[in-house]
Write a protein that holds these residues in place. Structure first.
Motif, mmCIF file in Angstrom:
data_model
loop_
_atom_site.group_PDB
_atom_site.id
_atom_site.type_symbol
_atom_site.label_atom_id
_atom_site.label_comp_id
_atom_site.label_asym_id
_atom_site.label_seq_id
_atom_site.Cartn_x
_atom_site.Cartn_y
_atom_site.Cartn_z
ATOM 1 N N LEU A 57 0.766 -1.283 -0.052
ATOM 2 C CA LEU A 57 0.159 -0.039 -0.084
ATOM 3 C C LEU A 57 0.389 0.812 -0.121
ATOM 4 O O LEU A 57 2.263 1.032 0.462
ATOM 5 N N LEU A 58 0.616 2.026 -0.625
ATOM 6 C CA LEU A 58 1.288 3.708 -1.055
ATOM 7 C C LEU A 58 0.797 3.977 0.486
ATOM 8 O O LEU A 58 0.331 4.765 0.554
ATOM 9 N N CYS A 59 1.720 4.621 1.362
ATOM 10 C CA CYS A 59 1.434 5.311 2.379
ATOM 11 C C CYS A 59 1.721 7.281 2.012
ATOM 12 O O CYS A 59 3.342 7.453 1.253
ATOM 13 N N SER A 68 6.095 2.895 0.107
ATOM 14 C CA SER A 68 5.556 1.438 0.279
ATOM 15 C C SER A 68 5.498 1.122 2.010
ATOM 16 O O SER A 68 6.228 1.011 2.789
ATOM 17 N N PHE B 77 8.314 -4.082 10.211
ATOM 18 C CA PHE B 77 7.301 -3.052 9.889
ATOM 19 C C PHE B 77 6.132 -2.438 11.155
ATOM 20 O O PHE B 77 6.254 -3.586 11.611
ATOM 21 N N GLU B 100 -6.534 2.559 -3.346
ATOM 22 C CA GLU B 100 -6.447 2.474 -2.306
ATOM 23 C C GLU B 100 -4.727 3.333 -1.716
ATOM 24 O O GLU B 100 -3.698 2.525 -1.624
ATOM 25 N N GLN B 101 -4.537 4.077 -1.095
ATOM 26 C CA GLN B 101 -3.661 4.774 -0.204
ATOM 27 C C GLN B 101 -3.853 4.893 1.428
ATOM 28 O O GLN B 101 -5.184 5.352 1.781
ATOM 29 N N PHE B 102 -2.764 5.401 2.120
ATOM 30 C CA PHE B 102 -2.708 5.904 3.022
ATOM 31 C C PHE B 102 -2.165 7.144 3.461
ATOM 32 O O PHE B 102 -1.414 7.872 3.053
ATOM 33 N N GLU B 103 -2.569 8.432 4.043
ATOM 34 C CA GLU B 103 -2.396 9.466 4.232
ATOM 35 C C GLU B 103 -2.113 9.073 5.214
ATOM 36 O O GLU B 103 -3.026 10.239 6.403
ATOM 37 N N TRP B 104 -0.938 10.110 5.772
ATOM 38 C CA TRP B 104 0.299 10.179 6.909
ATOM 39 C C TRP B 104 -0.007 11.673 6.956
ATOM 40 O O TRP B 104 0.091 12.397 5.690
#
Lengths: 565, 565
Positions: A57-59, A68, B77, B100-104
C-alpha cells in the motif's frame, strides 16, 4: 475397468493438487505491476475463519512524498526504515530467549539514578564510566604534563582544562569503583632490583640520590644497544617510574607485543619537546613521546595501551588494538640516566588523578582561571570567544577535582587553587569572567562566557557542583563566596529550568533566546546528562522542582510528551 | 496384487498431500502459540528469485511493553495503530485515482499564506471560515443583544467580548468573501406589502410612524389565532425586521419545516427576559427567544437555522438539522404591535457585524474595557482571574471590529469606542489592566492578565493587530498611544518569539516559566494560528525574524525538527 478407474482417480487427484499449488504460488507471489497487487490471504487462527488481507500500500507522507507500506485487515504497517529517519528513533533486531524481536528505543542514552546523597569526596557522578583518554578528540596523553591533549576545536592540539579535569575525575572515580589494581615494582634501586641485561661497555649501579633521599638506579648504555629487562607475562600495561636523563640522547622504550599478530610495537620516551611522533616501518611503527627537558626528575604514569593506540591512530592504521591482546615484551633504556620506582600495574588511577590536579595547580593564572587557548564559535558569525577565555564548567570541574585532591592528600595548595578558581564567578563575562545574568536578574555561570550569553545548562550545573564541593570540603573559615555563589546559582537554576524544557526533550542552551535562533535541541546524551545532574542535585536540595523536572525529562526518553492544550 | 499396490499408492499420495497442506496451514496460518510462528515466503518478482520472509515479530517498545509488528526481509513494519497514539500522528485510508492509499499527516491543521499586505478594512485573517455561532460552546444568539452567548467557562451562559468580536469579524469577512446575498423584502409598510392572512376580528394597517419617519405595518390579532404570511419557497433563512409590541402578549413565530421529515418547528420571539426556552412536544418542539422589554423598536437579524439548531440541541435531540433541508412554512404575529422592513435573505452578514459592533459600544465600561463576568482558572490553584477582568485579546479584537465599523459607517462612536479600548493596555494587570512585563523589561498585552503573567502568544498578537487597525484607520490626530503600544508590542514579540519555539512545535504560553510548570504545548490549530498571525504581521513588518520563524514553524507541521547538537 477397476485399474482404469484407479488411474483416472490418481490423475484427477494430481491435477487438483497441482492446481492448488499453482493458486498458492500465484496469490502468495510478489507483484510486478500495480502497487496493491501482491496480495495474500492469511487464514485467521482458531475460531475466526475470516481471511486477512496482506498487501502493499502506498503511504503519502504529509502530501509530500510516498513510501511503500503494508496493509493487513484494517491495520496499516509503516516501515521502520522510514520512521527511524522521520522521528530519529532507534531500533535493532535482537534475540530474546531464542526468539527474534525488535527493540524500539526512543533514545539511546541512559539515566543513572543516585542511590545515596552526593558526596563531594566520593565518585563524581557516573564519571567512572568515562574513558576520556580513548576518545577520538584526545590526541594523546602528554608525557611532559601527564594529561590529555585535545583536538576538539584545534587540530594541532591544546590543553583543555575541562578535559583535564574530567580525565582526573574519571580516574578518581574509577579508583573508588574498581578492584584494587595488581601492581608489581620491578626496580626501586634498593630492596627490589630488576634483572637488567647489561651489554658490554654499558653499566648500571644503585646510588643514594641526595635530591630524592632514596636509592635510585643509574644506567649508562654508552655505545651499546641499550640496557633492558625482559618480561615474561607483561600484561599489566600501566607503567610508573621516576626518570631523569643525564645525557640528551637518553630514551626509555617499551616493546609491546601483539600476541595475535606476533608484531612488536615500540613506545619510546625521549628528551624532546615533541608531543607525539610516529615512524612507520613495514608491518609496524614506533611511537615516541617527548619528555621535554629531561634533566630533572620526571614522575611518569603511562597507560601503555593508550599510548600505543594514539600512535596506532596517527600511523594511519584504522582499527584499534585490543588491550587484552597486548603484553610487554621488554623494556629498554639508552643513554645516561637514573630511574626509580619502576612499576607495572593493572591501573594507577590515583597517579593519573594527581597528574590532573598538579597540571591544574601549575596552569592556573593569577585571576584564578584556567585560560583556554583556542577560539570558540557558538553560532556562525555570532558570540565568538577569543583565546584566553575561562569556562565556568572548567573552573567548576577543576574545583571538584582539586577539592578531592585536597581531601585525599591534605595538601593545602590544592585547596588554595580550588578557592582561587572561584574568582571568575564574580566577574562578568564582559570583563573576562564567567558570570552572566538572565535578563539582568538571574546570575548564571557560563560554560561559554559569550556576549550575549548562551546559558548552557549542563556546564552551569557542573559549575554548581564544583562550588558545592568547595562548600563541603573546605575548612569552614575558608569557604569564601562558595556558599553564596552556589545558592544564587541554584536559585537561577530552579527559576530558569522550565525554559530548557521543550515538552519532549530539552534544549542545550538558551541561544535561541539570546541570539534569536532556532532552539539548539540537546541530543539524548546531553538530555540524560541534564537529568543525571538534576538527580544529583536533588540529593542535596529537597526542592521538589528538581525531582519533578527530572521525572518529566526521564519520561521524554521513552516517548512521553508534555500535554498540549 | 496390482489393486493392492494402487490402493497403497493412493493412500501414500493422500498422506503426502495432507502433509503438505498441514505444513502450509501451519506455516501460513495465524499462530496461537509462538510469536514468530506465522511465516510465509513471498516469491520476489521477475529476475530476483530470493524469497522474502513475511512474519509476525514482537516489538519491544523502550523495554516497557510489547506490540505485534511484521518483518519482511530486513525491514520491520510497525502498526500505525501504535504510532498514532505514541506520536499523536494522523492517518486515514483514502482513494487516489482508484487506488487505495494511506495518508499520513503530522498535523491536522492548516496554514493560510497571505497573498497581499494585510488591510485593516479588509477581511480579518481567515475569519471568513469561522462559524462562531454554530460552535457547541455558543448557547444561542441572544434576541435582545443580537450576539452569541458563551457557555465556555460557565454553563449558564454569559457574553464573552472575544467571542462577540469574533462573531462580528467573521461576518464582516464573510460579507467580503461571499456572493451578494439573495434578499427579498416581504413588507415595508409602504411600497412592498405582504399578503397577510388576517382572521376575523384581527386587523393590519399601514401608518406613518413619527419615530421612524417611515410607514410601518401595525397589526392586532385581538382574540384570533394570529395574523400570518404563507411562504412558498422560504429557503432563505436569514430574517430581518424592525419590531415592537404595544401589548405584552405579542409574539412573532416562524414555522420552519424539515422537508425530509415533514415536521414543523416553530421559532418564536416574545416579550420576555428569557434567553432561550424549548418546549418539547411529541415529534417536535418549539423554541422561544426573549426580546426583553419590547415596547421600543427592536432591529432583529436572525439566522433562523442557527436559532432552530440551538433549540434542537436544548431539546435533547442529538443530531443537528441540515440547513438545506429547512424552509420557512409561514410566519405568524400575535398581539398588538408594529413591524417594518420584514426581509428574508440568504445572509445578512453586515447586520450581524453591526449587532456585534453595537453590543461592544453599549457594553464598554468607563475604563475602556469590556469586562468578562466569569472566573478564569489558568492552572489549578494558580493565577486565577476574578470576574470583571479584561482580556487584551478581547480589547484588540473589539478594536479590529470597531475600526471596521467606523470605516464602513463613518460613525464616530465606533472610533471613540475603539480608541477608549486601548486604555487597559497602559495599565498593569495588577491594577486591573492587561499590561504585563516579561522580566520587568518587555511589555506584553495579556489575553489572561493573571499575576504572575501567562504570556499567551496568540491573544497577544490579536491585540497587536487591533492596535494596528487603530493606527491604520483612525484619523492621524486621534491615534493616541496606538502606534507606541503597537511598536512596543512588536519589539517584545520579536524578542520573546524564540521562547515559544520547542524545536518541533510551539507552546501556547509561558506559564511553564512563570508558574514553574510543564510547558503548555500548543495543539496544532493553535500552532497554525501562531503561524498565520506571524505571516500576517510579516506583510506589514519586514523584519526577517517573522518569516524565518513562521517558516520554521510551518516545517514542524510536516515533521521537521530543529537541529540537535
Amino acid at each position: 475397468m477397476a485399474r482404469l478407474n484407479l488411474k483416472l482417480l490418481l490423475f484427477l487427484l494430481i491435477a487438483v493438487v497441482s492446481c492448488t499449488l499453482v493458486t498458492y504460488i500465484f496469490t502468495c507471489g510478489h507483484p510486478t505491476s500495480s502497487h496493491t497487487s501482491f496480495i495474500h490471504r492469511l487464514k485467521e487462527s482458531s475460531s475466526e475463519s475470516r481471511g486477512k488481507l496482506y498487501e502493499e500500500l502506498l503511504c503519502s507522507i504529509n502530501g509530500m512524498y510516498q513510501i511503500s507500506c503494508r496493509k493487513e485487515g484494517r491495520e496499516v504497517f509503516i516501515p521502520f526504515s522510514f520512521l527511524e529517519k522521520y522521528y530519529e528513533v532507534y531500533g535493532k533486531l535482537t534475540k530474546n530467549r531464542g526468539h527474534e524481536q525488535f527493540e524500539w528505543s526512543h533514545s539511546y542514552s541512559k539515566v543513572f539514578k543516585p542511590t545515596m546523597r552526593y558526596n563531594s569526596s566520593g565518585m563524581f557522578m557516573y564519571f567512572s564510566n568515562y574513558n576520556v583518554e580513548v576518545r577520538d578528540r584526545v590526541k594523546c596523553i602528554s608525557a611532559t604534563e601527564g594529561v590529555p591533549v585535545s583536538t576538539q576545536w584545534e587540530a594541532s592540539g591544546y590543553y583543555y582544562p575541562v578535559q583535564v579535569a574530567q580525565y582526573g575525575l574519571s580516574h578518581y572515580s574509577k579508583n573508588l569503583s574498581d578492584h584494587t589494581p595488581k601492581k608489581k615494582i620491578l626496580e626501586d634501586g634498593n630492596l627490589v632490583t630488576a634483572k637488567w641485561q647489561v651489554p658490554k661497555g654499558a653499566s648500571v649501579k644503585r646510588n643514594y640520590d641526595h635530591e630524592k633521599f632514596t636509592h635510585v638506579l643509574e644506567f649508562n648504555s654508552h655505545d651499546s644497544m641499550g640496557i633492558s629487562i625482559k618480561l615474561r607475562q607483561g600484561i599489566d600495561l600501566v607503567l610508573s617510574l621516576d626518570l631523569r636523563f643525564l645525557s640528551m640522547n637518553g630514551s626509555l622504550t617499551i616493546f609491546l607485543e601483539d600476541r595475535d599478530r606476533s608484531t612488536i610495537f615500540p613506545v619510546s620516551f625521549v628528551c624532546s619537546p615533541v608531543l607525539i611522533q610516529v615512524l612507520n616501518s613495514s608491518g609496524s611503527y614506533s611511537t615516541t613521546y617527548g619528555l621535554g627537558s629531561c634533566q630533572n626528575w620526571n614522575q611518569l604514569t603511562r597507560d601503555l595501551h593508550v599510548d600505543l593506540v594514539k600512535g596506532h591512530v596517527l600511523s594511519g592504521r584504522g582499527k584499534k588494538l585490543l588491550k587484552t591482546k597486548l603484553r610487554i615484551h621488554h623494556l629498554l633504556v639508552k643513554g645516561h640516566g637514573q630511574l626509580d620506582n619502576l612499576t607495572l600495574a593493572s591501573s594507577n588511577h590515583m597517579g593519573m588523578f594527581y597528574s590532573s590536579a598538579d597540571w591544574l595547580v601549575r596552569h592556573q593564572d593569577s585571576s584564578g582561571g584556567w585560560p583556554i587557548g583556542v577560539k570558540r564559535k557558538i553560532a556562525s558569525g555570532k558570540a565568538d570567544l577569543d583565546p584566553g577565555w575561562y569556562s565556568a564548567m572548567g573552573q567548576g570541574q577543576a574545583m571538584s577535582l582539586l577539592m578531592r585532591a585536597y581531601y585525599r592528600s591534605g595538601k593545602s595548595h590544592y585547596l588554595e587553587a580550588a578557592l582561587k578558581g572561584m574568582k571568575p564567578f564574580s566577574k562578568s563575562s564582559t570583563e573576562g569572567g564567567v558570570r552572566a545574568y538572565f535578563m539582568n536578574q538571574y546570575p548564571w555561570y557560563e560554560e561559554y562566557p559569550t556576549v550575549p550569553p548562551s546559558f548552557v545548562l549542563n556546564g552551569f550545573i557542573y559549575s554548581l557542583i564544583g562550588l558545592y564541593d568547595v562548600v563541603s570540603l573546605a575548612p569552614h573559615d575558608q569557604v569564601g563566596d562558595a556558599q553564596l555563589l552556589f545558592d544564587q546559582g541554584m536559585h537561577s537554576l530552579k527559576k530558569l529550568l522550565p525554559l530548557f524544557d521543550t515538552g519532549s526533550g530539552t534544549v542545550y542552551d538558551l541561544r535561541h533566546f539570546t541570539l534569536g535562533l532556532a532552539p539548539n535541541l540537546a541530543r539524548w546524551d546531553y538530555h540524560s546528562t541534564h537529568i543525571n545532574q538534576l538527580l544529583l542535585l536533588s540529593t542535596i536540595d529537597s526542592d521538589p522542582i528538581l525531582t519533578t523536572v527530572a521525572g518529566r525529562w526521564i519520561s521524554y526518553m521513552s516517548g512521553k510528551r508534555a500535554a498540549h492544550n
